[in-house]
Scaffold this active site. Structure first.
Site, PDB file in Angstrom:
ATOM      1  N   ARG A 221      17.268  18.845  50.564  1.00  0.00           N
ATOM      2  CA  ARG A 221      16.353  17.965  51.291  1.00  0.00           C
ATOM      3  C   ARG A 221      16.190  18.485  52.708  1.00  0.00           C
ATOM      4  NH1 ARG A 221      15.041  16.705  47.021  1.00  0.00           N
ATOM      5  NH2 ARG A 221      14.929  14.632  46.044  1.00  0.00           N
ATOM      6  N   GLU A 250       8.034  16.511  55.546  1.00  0.00           N
ATOM      7  CA  GLU A 250       7.441  17.267  54.434  1.00  0.00           C
ATOM      8  C   GLU A 250       6.142  16.598  54.002  1.00  0.00           C
ATOM      9  OE1 GLU A 250      10.249  18.850  51.498  1.00  0.00           O
ATOM     10  OE2 GLU A 250       8.849  18.170  49.956  1.00  0.00           O
ATOM     11  N   HIS A 269       8.182  23.120  48.269  1.00  0.00           N
ATOM     12  CA  HIS A 269       8.977  22.282  47.351  1.00  0.00           C
ATOM     13  C   HIS A 269       8.645  22.632  45.888  1.00  0.00           C
ATOM     14  CE1 HIS A 269      11.286  18.237  47.386  1.00  0.00           C
ATOM     15  NE2 HIS A 269      11.680  18.985  46.369  1.00  0.00           N
TER      16      HIS A 269
END
Length: 308
Positions: A221, A250, A269
């Site tokens: 993360r 993000e 991601h």
């Protein structure tokens, strides 16, 4: 013919991957049902955690909630001990571990910096073969990465909450020993759950303790990395570089300094893409529906108190 036992399972919300998950529920022996009478809920949309309370409040018989991701931070406020929770921990381990290996090699072998050149440059790069790797986290990604690293003959350190030894690992250290853990490592990998204790685990102190050639790879993360401290470490050349599949925030804003840094690679991601992940998730859901019906222990249980 004796009728097989079944349970009422809802798949919500009706967007994205829900159709493949509905097929998995049926394959596992479950009966698709409205949320109002459902005993189990398979959550289908990772981006719609805010909608969950509305479904929970309509449910009258809910015993089990299956979440479609490994990191469940958006759902932590909704966790309750009066029902069972599972997540996809370990489900996506293989593609994510493969991505770690790709990013780590790209950094150490200078593929990242070579790719940004516009002229022939001097030879550079380090081998991962015979190198040293430090992995934060002891879950499925770490287990799979350890397996992938075996042909490289690396010395491997794992940093985790429990210091119980792991197969294929030279040493297991606690989070309190993180600065010692990264000393001598060529590659430092973040693959752990995000909790208050692990937020900014990669901070200025960690970067100072890392080797000047070492690459950081984050597939966990974005909140694990203090990005200001990372930029400082890159500018001071106290680490070799960083490969980030996750950021905080993000998406990382356009024009952020990390985008243009010559020793940083950012992937959006994609350690696990929907094309890779949905079939793996469906297998997991099918298995858990069978276990739910038969009263067995469910795969990927969430520790409500720990939040992961």
């Amino acid at each position: 013919m004796e009728k097989k036992p079944t349970r009422q399972i809802a798949v919500e919300p009706k967007s994205g991957r829900y159709e493949s998950l509905e097929r998995a529920v049926v394959a596992g022996g479950g009966t698709l049902s409205p949320i109002e009478v459902a005993e189990g809920l398979v959550w289908s949309d990772p981006s719609a955690a805010h909608e969950f309370p509305g479904y929970r409040d309509r449910a009258q018989s809910l015993e089990w909630v299956a979440l479609p991701f490994a990191g469940i931070e958006p759902f932590v406020p909704y966790l309750r001990n009066d029902m069972r929770w599972t997540c996809a921990k370990g489900v996506y381990a293989t593609p994510v571990a493969e991505h770690v290996l790709a990013l780590g090699l790209a950094g150490l072998r200078e593929v990242v910096t070579y790719s940004k050149q516009r002229a022939w440059t001097a030879p550079a790069g380090l081998n991962l073969v015979g190198g040293t790797v430090c992995i934060f986290g002891g879950g499925g990604i770490t287990t799979e990465l350890i397996r992938l690293l075996q042909p490289f003959g690396c010395s491997i350190t794992v940093v985790r909450r429990s210091t119980e030894q792991m197969s294929g690992v030279d040493r297991v250290l606690s989070l309190e020993q993180r600065l010692v853990a990264v000393e001598g490592a060529d590659l430092v990998v973040l693959a752990l759950a995000l909790t208050p204790e692990t937020r900014h685990v990669a901070d200025a102190d960690l970067f100072t303790a890392m080797e000047s050639h070492a690459w950081l790879v984050n597939v966990a993360r974005g909140g694990h990395v203090d990005h200001d401290a990372l930029l400082g470490a890159l500018q001071n050349e106290s680490i070799g570089g960083a490969a980030l599949d996750v950021t905080d925030p993000e998406p990382l804003p356009d024009g952020h300094e990390l985008w243009s840094h010559p020793r940083v690679v950012i992937t959006p991601h994609v350690g696990n893409t929907p094309e890779m992940g949905v079939p793996l998730l469906a297998i997991n859901i099918e298995a858990n529906v069978r276990r739910f019906i038969s009263g067995e222990e469910l795969l990927g249980p969430v520790d409500v108190e720990a939040g992961y």
